[in-house]
Design an enzyme around this catalytic site. Structure first.
Site, PDB file in Angstrom:
ATOM      1  N   ASP A 104       0.842  -1.318   0.070  1.00  9.86           N
ATOM      2  CA  ASP A 104       0.138   0.095  -0.032  1.00  9.86           C
ATOM      3  C   ASP A 104       0.783   1.208  -0.059  1.00  9.86           C
ATOM      4  O   ASP A 104       0.328   2.321  -0.127  1.00  9.86           O
ATOM      5  CB  ASP A 104      -0.911  -0.095   1.262  1.00  9.86           C
ATOM      6  CG  ASP A 104      -1.644   1.139   1.083  1.00  9.86           C
ATOM      7  OD1 ASP A 104      -2.516   1.372   0.247  1.00  9.86           O
ATOM      8  OD2 ASP A 104      -2.019   2.002   2.212  1.00  9.86           O
ATOM      9  N   GLU A 149       6.736   6.829  -3.403  1.00  7.98           N
ATOM     10  CA  GLU A 149       5.353   7.064  -3.776  1.00  7.98           C
ATOM     11  C   GLU A 149       5.182   8.760  -3.850  1.00  7.98           C
ATOM     12  O   GLU A 149       4.215   9.043  -4.346  1.00  7.98           O
ATOM     13  CB  GLU A 149       4.453   6.591  -2.555  1.00  7.98           C
ATOM     14  CG  GLU A 149       4.605   7.068  -1.435  1.00  7.98           C
ATOM     15  CD  GLU A 149       3.626   6.514  -0.405  1.00  7.98           C
ATOM     16  OE1 GLU A 149       3.702   5.206  -0.103  1.00  7.98           O
ATOM     17  OE2 GLU A 149       2.779   7.348   0.446  1.00  7.98           O
TER      18      GLU A 149
END
Ligand code: NAD
Length: 343
Positions: free
Chosen positions: A254, A259
Protein backbone atom coordinates in the site's frame (compact mmCIF):
# COMPACT_ATOMS: atom_id res chain seq x y z
CA UNK A 1 -6.71 31.25 12.84
CA UNK A 2 -5.69 30.87 9.19
CA UNK A 3 -4.39 27.46 8.24
CA UNK A 4 -2.83 26.51 4.89
CA UNK A 5 -4.09 23.00 4.12
CA UNK A 6 -1.68 21.33 1.69
CA UNK A 7 -2.22 18.27 -0.54
CA UNK A 8 -5.97 18.59 -0.13
CA UNK A 9 -8.09 15.91 -1.83
CA UNK A 10 -11.85 15.88 -2.41
CA UNK A 11 -12.33 13.22 0.28
CA UNK A 12 -10.70 15.49 2.90
CA UNK A 13 -13.03 18.41 2.41
CA UNK A 14 -16.43 17.42 3.87
CA UNK A 15 -15.19 16.50 7.35
CA UNK A 16 -12.70 19.39 7.63
CA UNK A 17 -15.09 22.03 6.28
CA UNK A 18 -17.85 20.96 8.66
CA UNK A 19 -15.59 21.09 11.71
CA UNK A 20 -13.71 24.28 10.71
CA UNK A 21 -16.89 26.33 10.73
CA UNK A 22 -17.80 25.21 14.26
CA UNK A 23 -14.26 25.80 15.54
CA UNK A 24 -13.72 29.23 13.95
CA UNK A 25 -10.81 28.02 11.82
CA UNK A 26 -10.17 29.32 8.31
CA UNK A 27 -8.65 26.53 6.23
CA UNK A 28 -7.14 27.58 2.89
CA UNK A 29 -7.22 24.40 0.84
CA UNK A 30 -4.37 23.86 -1.64
CA UNK A 31 -4.17 20.78 -3.85
CA UNK A 32 -0.43 21.26 -4.20
CA UNK A 33 1.96 19.69 -1.73
CA UNK A 34 4.04 21.58 0.76
CA UNK A 35 7.65 21.85 -0.36
CA UNK A 36 10.40 24.42 -0.96
CA UNK A 37 8.53 25.91 -3.95
CA UNK A 38 5.11 26.07 -2.33
CA UNK A 39 5.86 27.06 1.28
CA UNK A 40 5.13 30.70 0.38
CA UNK A 41 1.43 29.80 0.04
CA UNK A 42 1.39 29.74 3.84
CA UNK A 43 2.00 33.52 4.02
CA UNK A 44 -0.56 35.03 6.37
CA UNK A 45 -1.24 31.69 8.07
CA UNK A 46 -0.30 30.79 11.63
CA UNK A 47 -0.49 27.08 10.89
CA UNK A 48 -0.12 24.56 8.10
CA UNK A 49 -2.00 21.26 7.89
CA UNK A 50 -0.08 18.56 6.02
CA UNK A 51 -0.24 14.88 5.05
CA UNK A 52 2.18 12.00 4.49
CA UNK A 53 3.88 13.18 1.29
CA UNK A 54 4.18 16.87 2.07
CA UNK A 55 7.78 17.95 2.47
CA UNK A 56 8.51 19.64 5.80
CA UNK A 57 12.28 19.25 5.59
CA UNK A 58 14.65 21.69 7.32
CA UNK A 59 14.66 24.19 4.45
CA UNK A 60 10.85 24.26 4.38
CA UNK A 61 10.64 24.59 8.17
CA UNK A 62 12.89 27.66 7.99
CA UNK A 63 10.74 29.20 5.22
CA UNK A 64 7.54 28.57 7.16
CA UNK A 65 9.03 30.05 10.32
CA UNK A 66 10.11 33.14 8.38
CA UNK A 67 6.52 33.53 7.15
CA UNK A 68 5.20 33.48 10.73
CA UNK A 69 3.93 29.89 10.81
CA UNK A 70 4.06 28.55 14.36
CA UNK A 71 2.19 25.27 14.10
CA UNK A 72 2.37 22.21 11.84
CA UNK A 73 -0.74 20.07 12.21
CA UNK A 74 -0.10 16.67 10.65
CA UNK A 75 -3.31 14.93 9.66
CA UNK A 76 -1.62 11.54 9.92
CA UNK A 77 0.31 9.48 12.45
CA UNK A 78 3.73 9.13 10.77
CA UNK A 79 6.03 12.18 10.79
CA UNK A 80 9.11 11.00 8.91
CA UNK A 81 8.47 13.81 6.39
CA UNK A 82 8.97 16.51 9.06
CA UNK A 83 12.39 17.61 10.30
CA UNK A 84 11.22 17.76 13.91
CA UNK A 85 14.67 18.56 15.22
CA UNK A 86 14.86 21.67 12.94
CA UNK A 87 11.32 22.62 14.01
CA UNK A 88 12.25 22.44 17.70
CA UNK A 89 12.11 25.86 19.36
CA UNK A 90 10.40 27.39 16.32
CA UNK A 91 7.31 25.53 15.18
CA UNK A 92 5.22 23.17 17.28
CA UNK A 93 4.40 19.91 15.50
CA UNK A 94 1.15 18.07 16.28
CA UNK A 95 0.03 14.77 14.82
CA UNK A 96 -2.89 12.35 14.92
CA UNK A 97 -1.39 9.41 16.81
CA UNK A 98 -4.28 7.08 16.17
CA UNK A 99 -7.41 7.34 14.10
CA UNK A 100 -8.46 3.88 13.11
CA UNK A 101 -5.92 1.10 13.45
CA UNK A 102 -8.73 -1.19 12.25
CA UNK A 103 -8.90 0.57 8.87
CA UNK A 104 -5.19 -0.01 8.17
CA UNK A 105 -5.05 -3.53 9.62
CA UNK A 106 -8.16 -4.60 7.72
CA UNK A 107 -6.65 -3.24 4.49
CA UNK A 108 -3.49 -5.25 5.14
CA UNK A 109 -5.59 -8.39 5.49
CA UNK A 110 -7.66 -7.45 2.42
CA UNK A 111 -4.46 -7.19 0.37
CA UNK A 112 -3.16 -10.47 1.75
CA UNK A 113 -6.36 -12.39 1.00
CA UNK A 114 -6.67 -10.82 -2.45
CA UNK A 115 -3.14 -11.88 -3.25
CA UNK A 116 -3.09 -15.42 -1.95
CA UNK A 117 -6.59 -16.31 -3.26
CA UNK A 118 -5.90 -14.53 -6.61
CA UNK A 119 -9.06 -12.42 -6.27
CA UNK A 120 -7.54 -9.67 -8.42
CA UNK A 121 -7.05 -12.17 -11.25
CA UNK A 122 -10.46 -13.82 -10.84
CA UNK A 123 -12.23 -10.45 -10.82
CA UNK A 124 -10.77 -9.50 -14.20
CA UNK A 125 -11.49 -12.96 -15.66
CA UNK A 126 -15.12 -13.11 -14.56
CA UNK A 127 -15.81 -9.64 -15.97
CA UNK A 128 -14.80 -11.19 -19.29
CA UNK A 129 -17.01 -14.26 -18.60
CA UNK A 130 -13.84 -16.33 -18.29
CA UNK A 131 -14.55 -18.78 -15.49
CA UNK A 132 -11.48 -20.93 -15.97
CA UNK A 133 -9.71 -21.73 -12.69
CA UNK A 134 -6.30 -22.42 -14.21
CA UNK A 135 -3.59 -20.48 -12.42
CA UNK A 136 -5.85 -19.39 -9.56
CA UNK A 137 -4.70 -21.94 -6.98
CA UNK A 138 -4.11 -20.21 -3.67
CA UNK A 139 -3.17 -21.34 -0.18
CA UNK A 140 -4.96 -21.19 3.14
CA UNK A 141 -3.92 -18.96 6.02
CA UNK A 142 -5.04 -21.39 8.69
CA UNK A 143 -1.99 -22.94 10.35
CA UNK A 144 0.50 -20.58 8.67
CA UNK A 145 2.94 -18.38 10.60
CA UNK A 146 2.70 -14.60 10.31
CA UNK A 147 5.56 -12.38 11.43
CA UNK A 148 4.41 -8.94 12.54
CA UNK A 149 7.13 -6.26 12.62
CA UNK A 150 5.96 -3.49 14.94
CA UNK A 151 3.29 -4.37 17.48
CA UNK A 152 1.81 -0.93 18.12
CA UNK A 153 -1.81 -0.02 17.52
CA UNK A 154 -2.06 -1.29 13.94
CA UNK A 155 0.27 -4.28 14.33
CA UNK A 156 -1.74 -5.60 17.26
CA UNK A 157 -5.07 -5.32 15.45
CA UNK A 158 -3.50 -7.09 12.49
CA UNK A 159 -2.17 -9.82 14.81
CA UNK A 160 -5.68 -10.27 16.27
CA UNK A 161 -7.19 -10.55 12.79
CA UNK A 162 -4.57 -13.18 11.87
CA UNK A 163 -5.33 -15.17 15.03
CA UNK A 164 -8.97 -15.14 13.92
CA UNK A 165 -7.83 -16.92 10.78
CA UNK A 166 -6.09 -19.57 12.86
CA UNK A 167 -2.60 -18.30 12.09
CA UNK A 168 0.39 -18.58 14.41
CA UNK A 169 1.55 -15.04 15.25
CA UNK A 170 5.16 -14.17 16.02
CA UNK A 171 6.48 -10.62 16.25
CA UNK A 172 9.51 -8.37 16.39
CA UNK A 173 9.40 -4.95 18.06
CA UNK A 174 12.23 -2.74 19.25
CA UNK A 175 10.17 -2.12 22.38
CA UNK A 176 8.35 -5.42 22.97
CA UNK A 177 5.36 -5.37 25.30
CA UNK A 178 6.07 -8.49 27.31
CA UNK A 179 2.66 -8.26 29.03
CA UNK A 180 0.85 -8.57 25.69
CA UNK A 181 1.08 -12.33 25.40
CA UNK A 182 2.64 -11.92 21.94
CA UNK A 183 5.53 -14.27 21.12
CA UNK A 184 8.44 -11.93 20.41
CA UNK A 185 11.40 -13.28 18.46
CA UNK A 186 14.53 -11.76 16.93
CA UNK A 187 14.23 -10.22 13.49
CA UNK A 188 16.27 -13.02 11.95
CA UNK A 189 14.09 -15.68 13.55
CA UNK A 190 10.99 -13.89 12.29
CA UNK A 191 12.45 -13.82 8.77
CA UNK A 192 13.27 -17.53 8.93
CA UNK A 193 9.93 -18.74 10.30
CA UNK A 194 7.29 -16.52 8.69
CA UNK A 195 5.05 -17.55 5.79
CA UNK A 196 3.69 -14.01 5.80
CA UNK A 197 5.51 -10.88 7.00
CA UNK A 198 3.53 -7.71 7.69
CA UNK A 199 5.25 -4.39 8.40
CA UNK A 200 3.71 -2.10 11.03
CA UNK A 201 6.73 -0.22 12.44
CA UNK A 202 7.49 3.45 11.78
CA UNK A 203 10.09 4.53 9.23
CA UNK A 204 13.27 5.51 11.07
CA UNK A 205 16.98 5.28 10.29
CA UNK A 206 16.94 1.85 11.91
CA UNK A 207 13.95 0.51 10.00
CA UNK A 208 14.92 1.99 6.62
CA UNK A 209 15.13 -1.00 4.21
CA UNK A 210 14.37 -3.44 7.02
CA UNK A 211 13.55 -5.69 4.06
CA UNK A 212 16.65 -5.31 1.90
CA UNK A 213 19.06 -7.28 -0.24
CA UNK A 214 20.78 -8.91 2.72
CA UNK A 215 17.40 -9.98 4.10
CA UNK A 216 16.59 -12.17 1.11
CA UNK A 217 18.73 -15.15 2.12
CA UNK A 218 17.10 -15.18 5.58
CA UNK A 219 13.53 -15.43 4.27
CA UNK A 220 11.45 -18.57 3.96
CA UNK A 221 10.96 -19.42 0.30
CA UNK A 222 7.54 -18.27 -0.92
CA UNK A 223 7.01 -15.71 1.86
CA UNK A 224 4.33 -13.08 1.28
CA UNK A 225 5.39 -9.54 2.25
CA UNK A 226 2.71 -7.03 3.22
CA UNK A 227 3.58 -3.36 3.67
CA UNK A 228 0.94 -0.87 4.77
CA UNK A 229 3.37 1.17 6.85
CA UNK A 230 5.93 3.26 4.93
CA UNK A 231 7.47 2.54 1.53
CA UNK A 232 11.12 2.91 2.48
CA UNK A 233 10.88 0.01 4.94
CA UNK A 234 11.42 -2.08 1.80
CA UNK A 235 14.23 -1.70 -0.72
CA UNK A 236 12.04 -1.97 -3.82
CA UNK A 237 14.91 -3.16 -6.05
CA UNK A 238 15.75 -5.92 -3.56
CA UNK A 239 12.07 -6.88 -3.45
CA UNK A 240 12.08 -7.25 -7.24
CA UNK A 241 15.25 -9.32 -6.99
CA UNK A 242 13.63 -11.58 -4.39
CA UNK A 243 10.55 -12.02 -6.57
CA UNK A 244 12.67 -12.86 -9.62
CA UNK A 245 14.67 -15.39 -7.56
CA UNK A 246 11.26 -16.93 -6.54
CA UNK A 247 12.30 -16.37 -2.91
CA UNK A 248 9.45 -13.95 -2.31
CA UNK A 249 6.13 -15.55 -3.25
CA UNK A 250 4.08 -12.36 -3.34
CA UNK A 251 4.10 -8.74 -2.25
CA UNK A 252 1.16 -6.62 -1.14
CA UNK A 253 2.08 -2.96 -1.08
CA UNK A 254 0.00 0.00 0.00
CA UNK A 255 3.10 2.15 0.24
CA UNK A 256 6.15 2.54 -1.97
CA UNK A 257 9.53 4.14 -1.42
CA UNK A 258 9.15 6.73 -4.19
CA UNK A 259 5.40 7.12 -3.80
CA UNK A 260 5.48 10.87 -3.29
CA UNK A 261 6.03 11.37 -7.04
CA UNK A 262 3.07 9.25 -8.12
CA UNK A 263 0.57 8.30 -5.43
CA UNK A 264 -2.66 10.28 -4.96
CA UNK A 265 -2.61 11.35 -8.64
CA UNK A 266 -4.17 9.93 -11.81
CA UNK A 267 -1.45 8.83 -14.24
CA UNK A 268 -3.70 6.70 -16.43
CA UNK A 269 -3.03 7.73 -20.01
CA UNK A 270 0.54 8.74 -19.15
CA UNK A 271 3.80 6.84 -19.57
CA UNK A 272 4.92 5.69 -16.12
CA UNK A 273 8.39 7.14 -15.64
CA UNK A 274 9.14 5.18 -12.45
CA UNK A 275 10.60 1.96 -13.89
CA UNK A 276 10.78 0.21 -10.53
CA UNK A 277 7.11 0.80 -9.80
CA UNK A 278 6.19 -0.20 -13.36
CA UNK A 279 8.12 -3.47 -13.00
CA UNK A 280 6.54 -4.19 -9.62
CA UNK A 281 3.03 -3.60 -10.94
CA UNK A 282 3.76 -5.81 -13.96
CA UNK A 283 4.49 -8.80 -11.69
CA UNK A 284 1.53 -11.20 -11.40
CA UNK A 285 2.22 -11.72 -7.70
CA UNK A 286 2.44 -8.06 -6.69
CA UNK A 287 -0.58 -6.00 -5.67
CA UNK A 288 -0.22 -2.26 -5.24
CA UNK A 289 -2.75 0.14 -3.78
CA UNK A 290 -1.93 3.84 -3.61
CA UNK A 291 -1.62 4.53 0.14
CA UNK A 292 -5.27 3.83 0.66
CA UNK A 293 -5.23 1.75 3.86
CA UNK A 294 -6.41 4.69 5.97
CA UNK A 295 -9.23 5.59 3.59
CA UNK A 296 -12.43 4.72 5.41
CA UNK A 297 -15.29 6.98 6.46
CA UNK A 298 -14.48 6.25 10.09
CA UNK A 299 -10.81 7.13 9.74
CA UNK A 300 -11.43 10.34 7.76
CA UNK A 301 -13.91 11.55 10.39
CA UNK A 302 -11.56 10.67 13.20
CA UNK A 303 -8.55 12.32 11.47
CA UNK A 304 -10.48 15.57 10.95
CA UNK A 305 -11.80 15.58 14.53
CA UNK A 306 -8.37 15.03 16.10
CA UNK A 307 -6.59 17.49 13.78
CA UNK A 308 -9.11 20.25 14.49
CA UNK A 309 -9.14 19.49 18.21
CA UNK A 310 -5.29 19.56 18.22
CA UNK A 311 -5.30 23.02 16.61
CA UNK A 312 -8.12 24.43 18.76
CA UNK A 313 -6.56 23.02 21.94
CA UNK A 314 -3.21 24.51 21.03
CA UNK A 315 -4.75 27.93 20.28
CA UNK A 316 -6.60 27.86 23.58
CA UNK A 317 -4.03 26.33 25.95
CA UNK A 318 -0.74 26.69 24.07
CA UNK A 319 -0.18 22.97 24.40
CA UNK A 320 -1.37 19.61 23.08
CA UNK A 321 -0.89 16.05 24.21
CA UNK A 322 -0.34 15.22 20.54
CA UNK A 323 2.71 17.46 20.19
CA UNK A 324 5.91 15.85 18.91
CA UNK A 325 9.53 16.82 19.22
CA UNK A 326 12.80 15.09 18.46
CA UNK A 327 13.22 14.41 22.18
CA UNK A 328 9.75 12.89 22.71
CA UNK A 329 11.01 9.33 22.39
CA UNK A 330 13.51 10.00 25.18
CA UNK A 331 11.23 10.42 28.15
CA UNK A 332 13.86 11.88 30.46
CA UNK A 333 14.69 14.81 28.19
CA UNK A 334 11.27 15.75 26.79
CA UNK A 335 9.56 18.43 28.82
CA UNK A 336 6.05 17.60 27.62
CA UNK A 337 5.35 15.43 30.65
CA UNK A 338 6.25 18.19 33.12
CA UNK A 339 5.31 21.39 31.25
CA UNK A 340 2.67 20.12 28.82
CA UNK A 341 4.62 21.35 25.79
CA UNK A 342 7.87 20.30 24.16
CA UNK A 343 9.38 23.82 24.19
P1 NAD B 1 2.48 2.76 16.74
O1 NAD B 1 3.38 3.88 17.14
O2 NAD B 1 1.27 2.49 17.56
O3 NAD B 1 3.32 1.40 16.63
C1 NAD B 1 4.59 1.33 16.05
C2 NAD B 1 5.31 0.14 16.68
O4 NAD B 1 6.57 0.01 16.03
C3 NAD B 1 5.59 0.33 18.19
O5 NAD B 1 5.20 -0.82 18.90
C4 NAD B 1 7.08 0.55 18.24
O6 NAD B 1 7.67 0.06 19.44
C5 NAD B 1 7.53 -0.26 17.03
N1 NAD B 1 8.86 0.12 16.59
C6 NAD B 1 9.51 1.30 16.72
N2 NAD B 1 10.75 1.22 16.22
C7 NAD B 1 10.90 -0.06 15.79
C8 NAD B 1 11.97 -0.76 15.19
N3 NAD B 1 13.16 -0.17 14.95
N4 NAD B 1 11.78 -2.04 14.87
C9 NAD B 1 10.60 -2.66 15.12
N5 NAD B 1 9.55 -2.05 15.70
C10 NAD B 1 9.70 -0.76 16.02
O7 NAD B 1 2.08 3.09 15.22
P2 NAD B 1 0.79 2.57 14.44
O8 NAD B 1 -0.34 3.51 14.67
O9 NAD B 1 0.60 1.12 14.70
O10 NAD B 1 1.27 2.79 12.93
C11 NAD B 1 2.31 2.01 12.37
C12 NAD B 1 2.74 2.63 11.07
O11 NAD B 1 1.67 2.52 10.11
C13 NAD B 1 3.00 4.16 11.14
O12 NAD B 1 4.32 4.43 11.51
C14 NAD B 1 2.68 4.64 9.76
O13 NAD B 1 3.90 4.73 9.05
C15 NAD B 1 1.81 3.54 9.15
N6 NAD B 1 0.48 3.97 8.73
C16 NAD B 1 0.10 3.76 7.44
C17 NAD B 1 -1.17 4.12 7.01
C18 NAD B 1 -1.65 3.88 5.61
O14 NAD B 1 -2.67 4.44 5.19
N7 NAD B 1 -0.98 3.03 4.83
C19 NAD B 1 -2.05 4.73 7.92
C20 NAD B 1 -1.61 4.92 9.24
C21 NAD B 1 -0.36 4.55 9.64
Amino acid sequence: MNIAFFDSRPYDLPAFKALAGQAGLDFRFYETRLGPDTASLAAGCEAVCIFVNDDASGEVIDSLYGLGVRLIALRCAGYNNVDISRAFGKIHVLHVPAYSPYSVAEHAMALLLTSIRRIHKAYIRSRDFNFSLDGLTGFQLFGKTVGVIGTGRIGRVFADICRGFGMKVIAYDKFPDESSGIEYVSLDELFGRSDVISLHCPLTEETHHIIGRETLSKLKTGVVIVNTSRGALIDAEALLEGIKQRKIGAACLDVYEEESDVFFHDFSGHIMSDDTLARLISMPNVIVTGHQAFLTEEALKSIAETTVSNIVGFMRDGRSENELCYRCGRIESCKKGSRGKCF
